[in-house]
Enzyme design. Structure first.
Site, PDB file in Angstrom:
ATOM      1  N   LYS A 286       0.598  -1.211  -0.237  1.00 46.00           N
ATOM      2  CA  LYS A 286      -0.258   0.254   0.346  1.00 46.00           C
ATOM      3  C   LYS A 286       0.693   1.013   0.360  1.00 46.00           C
ATOM      4  O   LYS A 286       1.685   1.233   0.636  1.00 46.00           O
ATOM      5  CB  LYS A 286      -0.971  -0.486   0.917  1.00 46.00           C
ATOM      6  CG  LYS A 286      -1.674   1.374   1.264  1.00 46.00           C
ATOM      7  CD  LYS A 286      -2.812   1.395   2.596  1.00 46.00           C
ATOM      8  CE  LYS A 286      -3.261   2.306   2.334  1.00 46.00           C
ATOM      9  NZ  LYS A 286      -4.737   2.245   4.214  1.00 46.00           N
TER      10      LYS A 286
ATOM     11  N   ASP B 280     -11.913   7.785   3.660  1.00 45.77           N
ATOM     12  CA  ASP B 280     -11.280   7.198   4.071  1.00 45.77           C
ATOM     13  C   ASP B 280     -10.706   5.614   3.921  1.00 45.77           C
ATOM     14  O   ASP B 280      -9.402   5.062   4.577  1.00 45.77           O
ATOM     15  CB  ASP B 280     -10.930   7.679   5.770  1.00 45.77           C
ATOM     16  CG  ASP B 280      -9.940   7.399   6.655  1.00 45.77           C
ATOM     17  OD1 ASP B 280      -8.938   7.348   5.938  1.00 45.77           O
ATOM     18  OD2 ASP B 280     -10.572   7.758   7.337  1.00 45.77           O
TER      19      ASP B 280
ATOM     20  N   ASP C  22      -2.532   9.791   4.563  1.00 48.52           N
ATOM     21  CA  ASP C  22      -3.731   9.552   4.277  1.00 48.52           C
ATOM     22  C   ASP C  22      -4.659  10.925   5.272  1.00 48.52           C
ATOM     23  O   ASP C  22      -4.966  10.847   6.214  1.00 48.52           O
ATOM     24  CB  ASP C  22      -4.454   8.463   4.529  1.00 48.52           C
ATOM     25  CG  ASP C  22      -5.665   7.884   4.669  1.00 48.52           C
ATOM     26  OD1 ASP C  22      -6.400   8.358   3.843  1.00 48.52           O
ATOM     27  OD2 ASP C  22      -5.688   6.941   5.369  1.00 48.52           O
TER      28      ASP C  22
ATOM     29  N   LYS D  84     -10.255  12.719   7.910  1.00 47.56           N
ATOM     30  CA  LYS D  84      -9.830  12.668   9.431  1.00 47.56           C
ATOM     31  C   LYS D  84     -10.169  13.550  10.797  1.00 47.56           C
ATOM     32  O   LYS D  84      -9.330  14.677  10.402  1.00 47.56           O
ATOM     33  CB  LYS D  84      -8.092  11.684   9.241  1.00 47.56           C
ATOM     34  CG  LYS D  84      -8.484  10.362   8.925  1.00 47.56           C
ATOM     35  CD  LYS D  84      -6.992  10.160   8.303  1.00 47.56           C
ATOM     36  CE  LYS D  84      -6.835   8.984   7.750  1.00 47.56           C
ATOM     37  NZ  LYS D  84      -7.263   7.381   8.893  1.00 47.56           N
TER      38      LYS D  84
ATOM     39  N   GLU E 208      -9.501   4.016   1.925  1.00 47.24           N
ATOM     40  CA  GLU E 208      -8.798   4.171   0.462  1.00 47.24           C
ATOM     41  C   GLU E 208      -8.138   2.915  -0.633  1.00 47.24           C
ATOM     42  O   GLU E 208      -7.759   3.204  -1.089  1.00 47.24           O
ATOM     43  CB  GLU E 208      -7.913   5.719   0.739  1.00 47.24           C
ATOM     44  CG  GLU E 208      -6.685   6.110   0.728  1.00 47.24           C
ATOM     45  CD  GLU E 208      -6.679   5.263   2.074  1.00 47.24           C
ATOM     46  OE1 GLU E 208      -7.573   5.169   3.070  1.00 47.24           O
ATOM     47  OE2 GLU E 208      -5.521   4.805   2.493  1.00 47.24           O
TER      48      GLU E 208
ATOM     49  N   ARG F 256      -7.856  -0.270   0.434  1.00 48.70           N
ATOM     50  CA  ARG F 256      -8.479  -1.367  -0.500  1.00 48.70           C
ATOM     51  C   ARG F 256      -9.351  -1.025  -1.700  1.00 48.70           C
ATOM     52  O   ARG F 256      -8.811  -1.714  -2.601  1.00 48.70           O
ATOM     53  CB  ARG F 256      -9.129  -1.686   0.360  1.00 48.70           C
ATOM     54  CG  ARG F 256     -10.355  -1.247   0.289  1.00 48.70           C
ATOM     55  CD  ARG F 256     -11.629  -0.824   1.906  1.00 48.70           C
ATOM     56  NE  ARG F 256     -10.766  -0.516   3.086  1.00 48.70           N
ATOM     57  CZ  ARG F 256     -11.945  -1.098   3.898  1.00 48.70           C
ATOM     58  NH1 ARG F 256     -12.921  -1.488   4.052  1.00 48.70           N
ATOM     59  NH2 ARG F 256     -11.230  -0.357   5.831  1.00 48.70           N
TER      60      ARG F 256
ATOM     61  N   ASP G 240       1.432   5.951   5.711  1.00 45.04           N
ATOM     62  CA  ASP G 240       0.348   4.981   5.310  1.00 45.04           C
ATOM     63  C   ASP G 240       0.711   3.967   3.934  1.00 45.04           C
ATOM     64  O   ASP G 240       0.098   3.624   3.193  1.00 45.04           O
ATOM     65  CB  ASP G 240      -0.662   5.701   4.442  1.00 45.04           C
ATOM     66  CG  ASP G 240      -1.758   5.315   5.007  1.00 45.04           C
ATOM     67  OD1 ASP G 240      -2.118   3.631   6.125  1.00 45.04           O
ATOM     68  OD2 ASP G 240      -2.926   5.458   4.854  1.00 45.04           O
TER      69      ASP G 240
HETATM   70  N1  BES Z   1      -4.594   4.517   6.640  1.00 43.34           N
HETATM   71  C1  BES Z   1      -5.707   4.331   7.513  1.00 43.34           C
HETATM   72  C2  BES Z   1      -5.592   3.044   8.657  1.00 43.34           C
HETATM   73  C3  BES Z   1      -4.900   3.377   9.656  1.00 43.34           C
HETATM   74  C4  BES Z   1      -4.952   3.645  10.973  1.00 43.34           C
HETATM   75  C5  BES Z   1      -3.590   2.997  10.128  1.00 43.34           C
HETATM   76  C6  BES Z   1      -3.907   3.996  11.618  1.00 43.34           C
HETATM   77  C7  BES Z   1      -2.285   3.111  11.059  1.00 43.34           C
HETATM   78  C8  BES Z   1      -2.779   3.472  11.573  1.00 43.34           C
HETATM   79  C9  BES Z   1      -6.616   3.144   6.427  1.00 43.34           C
HETATM   80  O1  BES Z   1      -7.140   3.885   4.955  1.00 43.34           O
HETATM   81  C10 BES Z   1      -7.922   4.272   7.164  1.00 43.34           C
HETATM   82  O2  BES Z   1      -8.356   5.226   6.933  1.00 43.34           O
HETATM   83  N2  BES Z   1      -8.542   3.037   7.720  1.00 43.34           N
HETATM   84  C11 BES Z   1     -10.231   3.067   8.468  1.00 43.34           C
HETATM   85  C12 BES Z   1     -11.265   2.311   7.347  1.00 43.34           C
HETATM   86  C13 BES Z   1     -12.176   3.137   8.475  1.00 43.34           C
HETATM   87  C14 BES Z   1     -12.932   4.026   7.208  1.00 43.34           C
HETATM   88  C15 BES Z   1     -13.488   1.341   7.440  1.00 43.34           C
HETATM   89  C16 BES Z   1     -10.339   3.026   9.414  1.00 43.34           C
HETATM   90  O3  BES Z   1      -9.257   1.746  10.224  1.00 43.34           O
HETATM   91  O4  BES Z   1     -10.504   3.387  10.675  1.00 43.34           O
HETATM   92 ZN    ZN Z   2      -5.135   4.598   4.628  1.00 46.27          ZN
HETATM   93 ZN    ZN Z   3      -7.846   5.882   4.903  1.00 48.55          ZN
END
Ligand code: BES
Ligand code: ZN
Ligand code: ZN
Length: 519
Positions: A286, A368, A291, A298, A370, A372, A309
């Site tokens: 990834k 967010d 992000d 966020k 993103e 995947r 990220d």
């Molecule tokens: N990059 C984040 C996941 C992440 C969170 C990585 C904390 C490292 C530390 C990912 O893109 C994300 O924002 N995921 C969300 C998904 C949700 C919106 C379903 C999450 O995990 O909150």
């Molecule tokens: Zn992310």
């Molecule tokens: Zn994200």
């Protein structure tokens, strides 16, 4: 970007007696029989044994104690418990011992850095001596673990401040000497050299992850990949810009990229060793260089950590840097779809439906989620090259950190044998990894009413799992594994003694180990 030549750490081996070296810290292995497993003089041993008893040091694996009064051999003695070395350890017990040794050595290096001690000696003369021939392998394993502990703990990230550079320079360890018997000198040197080479890959990954997003753009990752390919005749690299990526069908990825002014790039690295060419494995990382969450923005608190990220991508790059040196015999491809997730005026919106490379449509309910979406295309692209296996590494979900904490990554796979091999590799390398379920019954949670799949599940439960189920939609029948490295890629706190807070380079050691043993 500031380029600084790191102060090098010399790791040597010698067959001298510890009393000739007069070093800063002398590390002495102590067995659970409280035996000083060292070539120390009898008098010094006797004194040390007395202190061991006073301190009630048990000698169990990984125990660490400092004798600040030192001896004539060193300013400080560090006792490191190694448990029972007279019984033969099976291979799993060796991995556990190695990780305990990494941590113990990490603590000793921390102490040295605190005190500004620049030189250290570890006496391993008795390992492989009194233990007989069989223990040569154990000696090599221990040397490897100690090199890990020393090199990982001595890492600095100091690119932005002269003050920090000066402070860290004062602290950094400069010399580490292994004492071994003459017959093991050349093998020990070889083990040190091999391991140091591998750890260069880990260092690159850590640097890339630690750097601010301003300094690591999608283009930076592409340039880094090109540089790696240029320096290595086994590696070639193609980079697709927006237009080329569109022609290649990366529609889902490009919709994520739209919210940022940064140009997105798809990076494809190819490692082709001369011999072998038996198997081909794709490693997908990834590569979201920042992000922000996009329009589903966020919270500002903690957003800075989203410079990490692209850790999956950084692991791919770290890995490619050392594939040749590792002697990997199979074909390895690295794929990174690199972009920034921003809420610019062209950004993709919640409610949009985007089309992935394999033709599946995705209903975007949260911009967010993103990673995947970008991985959907990167995975489908990899599938089309008909590899034997695909492994992706991604800082994919906060849910994975909530579930496992920060020192474990989660592992999902559609093939049990692939899953087992990766778990084995992780345990050999001492990287925390745990197998996670991918139950069919959760698939309904990512069913969409308007598209083939939705990008977030209807429920908040098990979101690391539903994210893995989403990825599964894009790999077809190809053997595939997914590592959610959101936790261990970057440690905020002092959780493991050999990592200072910041990037860890998680995955480089495990994936190299997996690739070298995959056949
Ligand atoms: N990059 C984040 C996941 C992440 C969170 C990585 C904390 C490292 C530390 C990912 O893109 C994300 O924002 N995921 C969300 C998904 C949700 C919106 C379903 C999450 O995990 O909150
Ligand atoms: Zn992310
Ligand atoms: Zn994200």
């Amino acid at each position: 970007m500031v380029k600084i030549v790191a102060m090098s750490l010399n790791i040597l081996s010698s067959d001298q007696s510890p009393s000739n070296l007069e070093t800063g810290i002398l590390i002495l292995p102590i067995t659970d029989k409280k035996e000083v497993f060292s070539g120390l003089s009898l008098a010094a041993k006797k004194k040390t044994r007395k202190r061991i008893n006073q301190l009630k040091f048990s000698g169990e694996q990984g125990e660490v104690e400092f004798l600040p009064e030192g001896s004539k051999e060193a300013m400080i003695l560090a006792l490191v418990g190694v448990g029972n070395l007279s019984k033969e350890l099976d291979y799993r017990e060796v991995f556990v011992l190695k990780e305990r040794v990494r941590r113990a050595v990490g603590r000793v290096v921390q102490e040295a850095r605190k005190l500004g001690i620049k030189e250290m000696v570890m006496d391993l003369k008795k390992v492989g001596d009194e233990m007989g021939r069989k223990s040569e392998k154990l000696l090599n394993e221990l040397v490897e673990a100690v090199v890990d502990g020393v090199v990982l703990a001595n890492y600095n990230y100091d690119e932005h401040s002269e003050r920090i550079r000066t402070e860290l320079k004062k602290k950094a360890l400069r010399r580490f000497v292994f004492l071994v018997n003459k017959e093991y000198l050349s093998k020990t040197r070889w083990v040190i050299k091999e391991r140091k080479q591998l750890l260069e890959g880990v260092r690159l990954t850590r640097d890339l992850v630690n750097r601010p997003a301003e300094d690591v753009r999608p283009k930076t990752l592409a340039d880094e990949a090109r540089g790696i390919a240029q320096a290595d005749k086994n590696i070639s690299c193609s980079v697709y810009d927006r237009e080329k990526a569109r022609k290649e069908g990366f529609g889902a990825f490009l919709s994520v990229a739209r919210g940022s002014d940064e140009e997105p790039y798809v990076i494809h690295l190819k490692y082709r060793p001369k011999r072998g060419q038996k198997k081909k494995v794709f490693i997908v990382g990834k590569g979201i260089t920042f992000d922000s969450g996009g329009l589903s923005i966020k919270p500002s608190e903690g957003m800075e950590s989203m410079k990490t990220d692209m850790a999956g991508a950084a692991t791919v790059l770290g890995l490619f840097k050392v594939l040749t040196a590792s002697g990997c015999q199979i074909e390895v491809d690295g794929v990174i779809a690199a972009c920034e997730n921003m809420p610019g005026s062209k950004a993709y919106r919640p409610g949009d439906v985007v089309k992935a490379r394999n033709g599946k449509t995705i209903e975007v309910l949260n911009t967010d989620a993103e990673g995947r979406i970008t991985l959907a295309d990167a995975l489908s692209y990899s599938v089309d090259q008909e590899p034997d296996a695909i492994i992706d590494l991604a800082t994919l979900t906060g849910a994975c950190i909530v579930g496992l904490g920060e020192t474990y990554a989660g592992l999902w796979a559609n093939s049990d044998s692939l899953k087992e091999s990766i778990l084995e590799a992780a345990s050999r390398q001492g990287e925390g990894l745990v197998a996670m379920p991918m139950p069919d019954e959760y698939k309904a949670m990512i069913d969409s009413r308007v598209a083939d799949v939705r990008n977030i599940a209807v429920t908040k439960m098990g979101r690391a799992i539903t994210a893995a189920l989403f990825l599964k939609e894009f790999v077809g029948d190809t053997s595939w594994a997914h590592l959610d490295i959101a936790g261990p890629a970057y440690l905020d706190k002092d959780l493991l003694s050999y990592y200072s807070p910041g990037a860890t380079g998680y995955g480089v050691r495990t994936i190299i180990d997996f690739l070298v043993n995959y056949n």
